[in-house]
Design an enzyme around this catalytic site. Structure first.
Site, PDB file in Angstrom:
ATOM      1  CB  SER A  30      44.436  56.463  34.156  1.00 50.10           C
ATOM      2  OG  SER A  30      44.343  57.297  33.020  1.00 50.10           O
ATOM      3  CE1 TYR A  61      40.304  58.659  36.624  1.00 50.56           C
ATOM      4  CE2 TYR A  61      41.727  59.308  34.807  1.00 50.56           C
ATOM      5  CZ  TYR A  61      41.000  58.337  35.474  1.00 50.56           C
ATOM      6  OH  TYR A  61      40.971  57.042  34.992  1.00 50.56           O
TER       7      TYR A  61
HETATM    8  P1  NAP Z   1      32.927  53.090  35.347  1.00 51.33           P
HETATM    9  O1  NAP Z   1      32.244  52.327  34.288  1.00 51.33           O
HETATM   10  O2  NAP Z   1      32.534  54.487  35.649  1.00 51.33           O
HETATM   11  O3  NAP Z   1      32.826  52.222  36.699  1.00 51.33           O
HETATM   12  C1  NAP Z   1      33.337  52.722  37.899  1.00 51.33           C
HETATM   13  C2  NAP Z   1      33.055  51.735  39.012  1.00 51.33           C
HETATM   14  O4  NAP Z   1      33.519  52.303  40.258  1.00 51.33           O
HETATM   15  C3  NAP Z   1      31.569  51.452  39.172  1.00 51.33           C
HETATM   16  O5  NAP Z   1      31.387  50.084  39.450  1.00 51.33           O
HETATM   17  C4  NAP Z   1      31.187  52.299  40.377  1.00 51.33           C
HETATM   18  O6  NAP Z   1      30.128  51.674  41.068  1.00 51.33           O
HETATM   19  C5  NAP Z   1      32.472  52.242  41.214  1.00 51.33           C
HETATM   20  N1  NAP Z   1      32.548  53.375  42.134  1.00 51.33           N
HETATM   21  C6  NAP Z   1      32.675  54.689  41.836  1.00 51.33           C
HETATM   22  N2  NAP Z   1      32.646  55.437  42.956  1.00 51.33           N
HETATM   23  C7  NAP Z   1      32.504  54.569  44.001  1.00 51.33           C
HETATM   24  C8  NAP Z   1      32.389  54.727  45.404  1.00 51.33           C
HETATM   25  N3  NAP Z   1      32.418  55.926  45.986  1.00 51.33           N
HETATM   26  N4  NAP Z   1      32.251  53.618  46.172  1.00 51.33           N
HETATM   27  C9  NAP Z   1      32.210  52.390  45.601  1.00 51.33           C
HETATM   28  N5  NAP Z   1      32.309  52.178  44.266  1.00 51.33           N
HETATM   29  C10 NAP Z   1      32.445  53.257  43.478  1.00 51.33           C
HETATM   30  O7  NAP Z   1      34.502  53.131  35.107  1.00 51.33           O
HETATM   31  P2  NAP Z   1      35.519  52.181  34.337  1.00 51.33           P
HETATM   32  O8  NAP Z   1      35.838  52.806  33.061  1.00 51.33           O
HETATM   33  O9  NAP Z   1      35.084  50.763  34.410  1.00 51.33           O
HETATM   34  O10 NAP Z   1      36.790  52.413  35.266  1.00 51.33           O
HETATM   35  C11 NAP Z   1      37.343  51.431  36.122  1.00 51.33           C
HETATM   36  C12 NAP Z   1      38.766  51.868  36.474  1.00 51.33           C
HETATM   37  O11 NAP Z   1      39.543  51.950  35.279  1.00 51.33           O
HETATM   38  C13 NAP Z   1      38.835  53.244  37.123  1.00 51.33           C
HETATM   39  O12 NAP Z   1      39.781  53.246  38.165  1.00 51.33           O
HETATM   40  C14 NAP Z   1      39.295  54.139  35.981  1.00 51.33           C
HETATM   41  O13 NAP Z   1      39.978  55.271  36.468  1.00 51.33           O
HETATM   42  C15 NAP Z   1      40.188  53.199  35.203  1.00 51.33           C
HETATM   43  N6  NAP Z   1      40.393  53.559  33.789  1.00 51.33           N
HETATM   44  C16 NAP Z   1      39.388  53.451  32.893  1.00 51.33           C
HETATM   45  C17 NAP Z   1      39.629  53.764  31.555  1.00 51.33           C
HETATM   46  C18 NAP Z   1      38.557  53.629  30.496  1.00 51.33           C
HETATM   47  O14 NAP Z   1      38.794  54.008  29.355  1.00 51.33           O
HETATM   48  N7  NAP Z   1      37.404  53.111  30.798  1.00 51.33           N
HETATM   49  C19 NAP Z   1      40.882  54.215  31.154  1.00 51.33           C
HETATM   50  C20 NAP Z   1      41.888  54.338  32.098  1.00 51.33           C
HETATM   51  C21 NAP Z   1      41.630  53.988  33.428  1.00 51.33           C
HETATM   52  P3  NAP Z   1      28.879  52.436  41.730  1.00 51.33           P
HETATM   53  O15 NAP Z   1      28.598  53.671  40.941  1.00 51.33           O
HETATM   54  O16 NAP Z   1      27.812  51.395  41.684  1.00 51.33           O
HETATM   55  O17 NAP Z   1      29.334  52.715  43.131  1.00 51.33           O
END
Ligand code: NAP
Length: 249
Positions: A144, A159
């Site tokens: 991120s 985070y």
């Molecule tokens: P999201 O929609 O909240 O999805 C998070 C995923 O991680 C879900 O599939 C969740 O699945 C899984 N997860 C969370 N805790 C877990 C655990 N303890 N064990 C196994 N799986 C787990 O988030 P996202 O936005 O797609 O983010 C994906 C990545 O991108 C993350 O690393 C985030 O930090 C990064 N990121 C996102 C953004 C953004 O704007 N979206 C920006 C910068 C970085 P379950 O709940 O089913 O376990």
């Protein structure tokens, strides 16, 4: 005609929704067998249905990444079935509360470090030999921008700390594998994308202004390709550039 990831095996963590789901679908569409990991079994089953509808293949791993022994068992199971892993997408992450660092609770701090950092180290430890056994192993870690922005992004404490640590973890792994394997290790800064995590971080934001996870998928597919050459760098989606790390020597 063979697909770009035909006969390759890819593990995607956090495949149940958001960025991970989009990447799992993109990899399956390119012919990879997708090992999809997340906690929510129903969402994984829906992903599996969608992959199969389009002729792809998946194996579901309903698992909490904080179950570190399960990550060891996953490595053993992949070894038994495929003897290698071609692609790791270490995408799963949690945000935790956005709050002054002095207000973070010990429980939330530990959870964030466990999911965002320690689980990824345990995956590296469990999967290293399998990634090296691939003729073109690729490990992608989703970071991120906040890993680099303490001043413009205060209050993202645990985070941001976890993503800084993740970046050093991936860069260390890249440096240690660069000259002794075909493995390429890349970090990705997705920038703001329309997912549940972003909505949690910025509840007042008009989400229609945000790009969809499907828009980053083709870019990350490039990093997964056997032809990808860079290692230990950061792909920055908002600027569509590969950035090198610089710091004091
Ligand atoms: P999201 O929609 O909240 O999805 C998070 C995923 O991680 C879900 O599939 C969740 O699945 C899984 N997860 C969370 N805790 C877990 C655990 N303890 N064990 C196994 N799986 C787990 O988030 P996202 O936005 O797609 O983010 C994906 C990545 O991108 C993350 O690393 C985030 O930090 C990064 N990121 C996102 C953004 C953004 O704007 N979206 C920006 C910068 C970085 P379950 O709940 O089913 O376990």
């Amino acid at each position: 005609m063979s697909l770009p990831q035909q006969n390759r095996v890819a593990l995607v963590t956090g495949a149940s929704r958001g960025i991970g789901r989009a990447l799992a679908l993109a990899l399956a569409a390119q012919g990879a067998h997708v090992i999809a990991l997340a906690r929510t079994q129903g969402a994984l089953e829906e992903l599996d249905d969608e992959i199969r509808r389009t002729g792809g293949e998946a194996t579901l791993v309903p698992c909490d990444l904080r179950d570190f022994d399960a990550l060891d068992r996953l490595g053993a199971a992949i070894h038994e079935r495929w003897h290698r892993l071609d692609i790791l997408i270490a995408n799963a992450g949690i945000l935790g509360p956005i709050t002054p660092i002095t207000h973070a609770t010990p429980k939330s701090f530990a959870d964030i470090l466990d999911v965002n950092v320690t689980a990824n180290w345990r995956l590296i430890r469990s999967l290293d030999m399998l990634l090296r056994a691939s003729n073109a192993g690729r490990a992608i870690f989703i970071s991120s921008g906040v890993a680099h922005r303490a001043i413009v992004k205060p209050f993202w404490g645990p985070y941001a700390i976890s993503k800084s640590a993740l970046e050093m973890l991936a860069r260390t792994y890249a440096a240690e594998t660069a000259t002794v394997s075909n493995l390429k290790v890349m970090l990705v800064n997705p920038g703001p994308l329309r997912t549940d995590m972003r909505a949690q971080a910025m509840p007042g934001e008009d989400k229609l202004t945000l790009k969809l996870p499907e828009e980053i998928a083709p870019k990350i597919m490039m990093l997964c390709a056997p032809s990808w050459k860079e290692t230990g760098q950061l792909y920055d989606f908002p600027t569509d550039r590969v950035l090198s790390f610089r710091g004091p020597e």
